[in-house]
Motif scaffolding. Structure first.
Motif, short mmCIF file in Angstrom:
data_model
loop_
_atom_site.label_atom_id
_atom_site.label_comp_id
_atom_site.label_asym_id
_atom_site.label_seq_id
_atom_site.Cartn_x
_atom_site.Cartn_y
_atom_site.Cartn_z
N LEU A 117 0.74 -1.14 -0.15
CA LEU A 117 0.03 -0.19 -0.08
C LEU A 117 0.91 1.20 0.09
N ILE A 118 1.76 1.32 0.75
CA ILE A 118 2.81 2.36 1.00
C ILE A 118 3.61 2.65 -0.47
N ALA A 119 3.85 1.68 -0.95
CA ALA A 119 4.70 1.88 -2.30
C ALA A 119 3.72 2.34 -3.41
N GLY A 120 2.55 1.53 -3.47
CA GLY A 120 1.44 1.87 -4.65
C GLY A 120 1.18 3.32 -4.41
N PHE A 121 0.73 3.69 -3.10
CA PHE A 121 0.25 5.05 -2.89
C PHE A 121 1.25 6.03 -3.12
N GLU A 122 2.30 5.98 -2.65
CA GLU A 122 3.43 7.05 -2.74
C GLU A 122 4.00 7.09 -4.19
N GLU A 123 4.09 6.17 -4.79
CA GLU A 123 4.51 6.21 -6.31
C GLU A 123 3.53 6.77 -7.09
N LEU A 124 2.40 6.38 -6.75
CA LEU A 124 1.27 7.20 -7.62
C LEU A 124 1.22 8.66 -7.51
N LEU A 125 1.57 8.95 -6.19
CA LEU A 125 1.29 10.48 -5.98
C LEU A 125 2.52 11.26 -6.24
N PHE A 126 3.56 10.60 -5.91
CA PHE A 126 4.97 11.28 -6.12
C PHE A 126 5.32 11.21 -7.57
N ARG A 127 5.24 10.27 -8.19
CA ARG A 127 5.60 9.95 -9.29
C ARG A 127 4.57 9.95 -10.47
N GLY A 128 3.72 9.10 -10.23
CA GLY A 128 2.58 9.38 -11.14
C GLY A 128 1.64 10.61 -11.47
N ALA A 129 1.39 11.14 -10.24
CA ALA A 129 0.65 12.44 -10.25
C ALA A 129 1.57 13.71 -10.38
N LEU A 130 2.55 13.76 -9.67
CA LEU A 130 3.45 14.96 -9.53
C LEU A 130 4.30 15.05 -10.73
#
Length: 314
Positions: A223-236
């Protein structure tokens, strides 16, 4: 039609909430009864209090040792003012023994209030911390996914694609192994220069049971890896670069700073190290255009950190 501005707004709100939670987590007491940010200081202070308390108890056990050899020994109440004993009838031998025991307990120095003596609500066990992380990360991740769907952000902008899955998985595993090795080597070098990272948060989250380890490795860390990568890499990086025609490398730098600050519970050194790790993941995302690669790498770094330290003592 994609509403990039709305998605950027939702992303900003989620980022602000995450950074706020990260700041507050610096004061979360763990199973040892200390704050994650001040754990080492509290341990040192507790040791000092215990040493002082023990020495005072020894002194209480032998009243003569409180008086220096050069000072006159006297029991004259008028010299130091009346005592409680001078206001009471002379005790019997049994009463005198009980009185001395009570006096030693009453006048023994009490240790300063410490969180280890607070109610059990302050001593949060690892599985409760893990559950808290899973719920908070899961809710924020669900809100981000819903925001992307609501604003019609294309999956490709977030780095999501079903093509070349085996190769992306292999690249992610290799990248995760390399980043973990570099991180461990850097940690060893930093210790040689007296720069010791704050590991209290990791220690607080380390499970104590097999069920806890299963929760950590198969629920919380993914969950941590999926959410943080989606936010910091995918979205930002991905979505902002595509939607607003901004350089992805510029957004990689911005997201890496935010990523480091978001890990403030690990101390100042942890912020720097995590920021550098974030930039390596950001660079991998820009080069591969794959969210799967960085999710797998991120997960492996975290999982190896826990398993390597607790199981193999690395």
């Amino acid at each position: 039609m994609t509403d990039w501005a709305a998605f950027a707004g939702f992303t900003g709100v989620i980022l602000a909430v995450l950074l706020t939670l990260a700041h507050l987590s610096r004061g979360i007491p763990h199973a040892d009864g200390g704050d994650t940010h001040f754990a080492h200081d509290l341990d040192s202070a507790a040791t000092a209090v215990d040493d002082d308390t023990d020495s005072e108890h020894v002194l209480d056990g032998k009243d003569e040792s409180r008086i220096s050899d050069d000072s006159p020994q006297t029991t004259d109440a008028t010299e130091h003012g009346p005592s409680l004993a001078s206001l009471s009838p002379a005790p019997t031998p049994d009463e005198d023994h009980e009185s001395r025991a009570a006096t030693d307990t009453t006048h023994a120095p009490q240790p300063a209030p410490d969180q280890s003596h607070e109610p059990s609500s302050a001593n949060i066990p690892p599985h409760m911390l893990l559950a808290n992380v899973a719920v908070s990360q899961g809710l924020l991740g669900a809100f981000l996914v819903t925001s992307a769907w609501y604003t019609s952000v294309p999956l490709s902008a977030l780095g999501l694609s079903l093509s070349g899955l085996p190769s992306k998985l292999a690249v992610g595993v290799a990248l995760g192994g390399v980043l973990y090795a570099v991180n461990r080597a850097g940690s060893s070098v930093s210790r040689e220069f007296g720069l010791v990272p704050d590991e209290s948060l990791r220690d607080a989250l380390t499970p104590e049971t097999t069920t806890g380890w299963a929760l950590l490795l198969f629920v919380v860390l993914p969950l941590i890896a999926g959410f943080e990568e989606l936010l910091f890499r995918g979205a930002l990086i991905g979505a902002i670069a595509v939607g607003f025609d901004v350089s992805p490398w510029l957004m990689a730098a911005v997201s890496s700073v935010a990523f480091g600050v978001g890990h403030g519970a690990q101390g100042r050194l942890g912020i720097v190290v995590t920021g550098l790790l974030g930039f390596a993941l950001a660079a991998a995302f820009v080069l591969t255009q794959s969210l799967l690669v960085v999710i797998v790498a991120h997960y492996l770094v975290n999982a190896l950190e826990f398993v390597g330290h607790d199981v193999f003592g690395w």
